[in-house]
Design an enzyme around this catalytic site. Structure first.
Site, short mmCIF file in Angstrom:
data_model
loop_
_atom_site.label_atom_id
_atom_site.label_comp_id
_atom_site.label_asym_id
_atom_site.label_seq_id
_atom_site.Cartn_x
_atom_site.Cartn_y
_atom_site.Cartn_z
N ARG A 74 0.97 -1.03 -0.09
CA ARG A 74 0.03 -0.02 -0.12
C ARG A 74 0.99 1.23 0.07
O ARG A 74 1.94 1.35 0.64
CB ARG A 74 -1.06 0.05 1.35
N GLU A 111 -3.60 7.49 -4.86
CA GLU A 111 -3.85 6.93 -6.29
C GLU A 111 -5.20 7.40 -6.71
O GLU A 111 -5.97 7.72 -6.07
CB GLU A 111 -3.79 5.52 -6.24
N HIS A 156 -0.63 0.47 -10.08
CA HIS A 156 -1.36 -0.60 -9.03
C HIS A 156 -1.84 -1.92 -9.78
O HIS A 156 -2.98 -2.11 -9.84
CB HIS A 156 -2.44 0.10 -8.29
#
Length: 309
Positions: free
Chosen positions: A228, A257, A275
């Protein structure tokens, strides 16, 4: 009549088709007036498919019994609030282990050998003017893994196949694992050539990789984050990448993000990824199948397949 469920965000087409075959699905993310939809359906909703569920939403659904999260990470769900309200929560572990381990090793190779930069070197005609610089290999190096869970163990196995030495840090030592355990993250970073982050997000791990840890990793150390974005003090990371405080970073996750610090775009010692750790057809379909399977099990009164609460 089929059970009615609430879907909180877009899911894969295959997963959505499976849900529609079994349930009456109300899509919160597509509702023009989300609060009006919740008020209308709240007396009939016993389950949610998806994440992004806070205590306020739980309180608006008095019959809610299950939140079937899409993803192994469930930090977008207030699990403390769920536990207090006796709401079960499931996630989708194991099915993404291989995909996550593959991209982790791929990012390491890409960073060590500057593969994205080498691609541009060829495309831009720079090879005609001279050779690409010599770089480094993974073999013989030490990789420190933050989070030796299911994914971390798969990364460790692949790192060993690359002839790397594996060490790890986590909340507890795992006595059945053959790797050296560090109870202090900065100490592990000091002794490692690579620091790989695969820990979950949340308050307990927020900015766990701070200036002290990055300083310990040092100017010859590399960071890889597939966990993360919140695990890292991002402004400090950018600063140390710019100054040479660490050798480089490969990042699949970011703090806010899809916003990525623009300062990273100009740096040659970073590899950036959107991601996409588990973003393969095989893995995402398996994740969707597990969401559906947990819902099926719940409404059939059977044990949940992957409960976290």
């Amino acid at each position: 009549m089929p059970e009615e469920i609430l879907q909180t965000h877009k899911l894969l087409d295959r997963c959505e088709r499976s849900l529609a075959e079994r349930f009456t699905v109300h899509k919160l993310h597509e509702a023009a007036d989300k609060q009006a939809l919740i008020r209308d359906i709240s007396p009939r909703i016993r389950a949610i498919a998806g994440g992004n569920v806070d205590a306020a939403l739980m309180d608006k659904l008095p019959r809610l019994e299950l939140i079937a999260n899409f993803g192994v990470g469930y930090d977008s769900i207030d699990t403390k609030a769920a536990r207090e309200r006796k709401i079960r929560v499931t996630n989708t572990p194991n099915v993404l282990n291989d995909a996550m381990a593959e991209i982790t090793i791929g990012l390491m190779v890409a960073l060590a050998r500057r593969i994205p930069q080498a691609d541009q070197f060829v495309r831009q005609g720079k090879w005609l003017k001279g050779s690409f610089p010599l770089l480094s290999e993974l073999n013989g190096k030490t990789v420190g893994i933050l989070g030796l869970g299911r994914i971390g163990k798969e990364v460790a196995a692949r790192a060993q196949a690359m002839k790397m030495r594996v060490v790890y840090h986590g909340r507890n030592r795992q006595p059945n694992e053959p790797f050296i355990y560090y109870d202090n993250l900065a100490d592990m970073a000091r002794d490692a050539d690579w620091l790989v982050l695969i820990a979950p997000g949340g308050k307990s791990t927020e900015k766990i990789v701070n200036r002290d840890v990055l300083t310990a990793l040092g100017p010859e150390g590399f960071l890889v984050n597939v966990g993360r974005g919140t695990l890292v003090d991002e402004p400090v990371l950018v600063e140390m990448l710019q100054s040479g405080g660490i050798a480089g970073a490969a990042l699949d996750v970011f703090e806010k993000e899809p916003t990525v610090p623009e300062a990273l775009f100009a740096l040659d010692n970073v590899v950036l990824s959107p991601h996409q750790g588990s973003a393969t057809h095989q893995t995402r379909n398996k994740m969707g199948d597990l969401v559906v399977a947990n819902l099926d099990a719940h409404f059939a009164g059977e044990p949940l397949l992957s409960a976290v609460v």
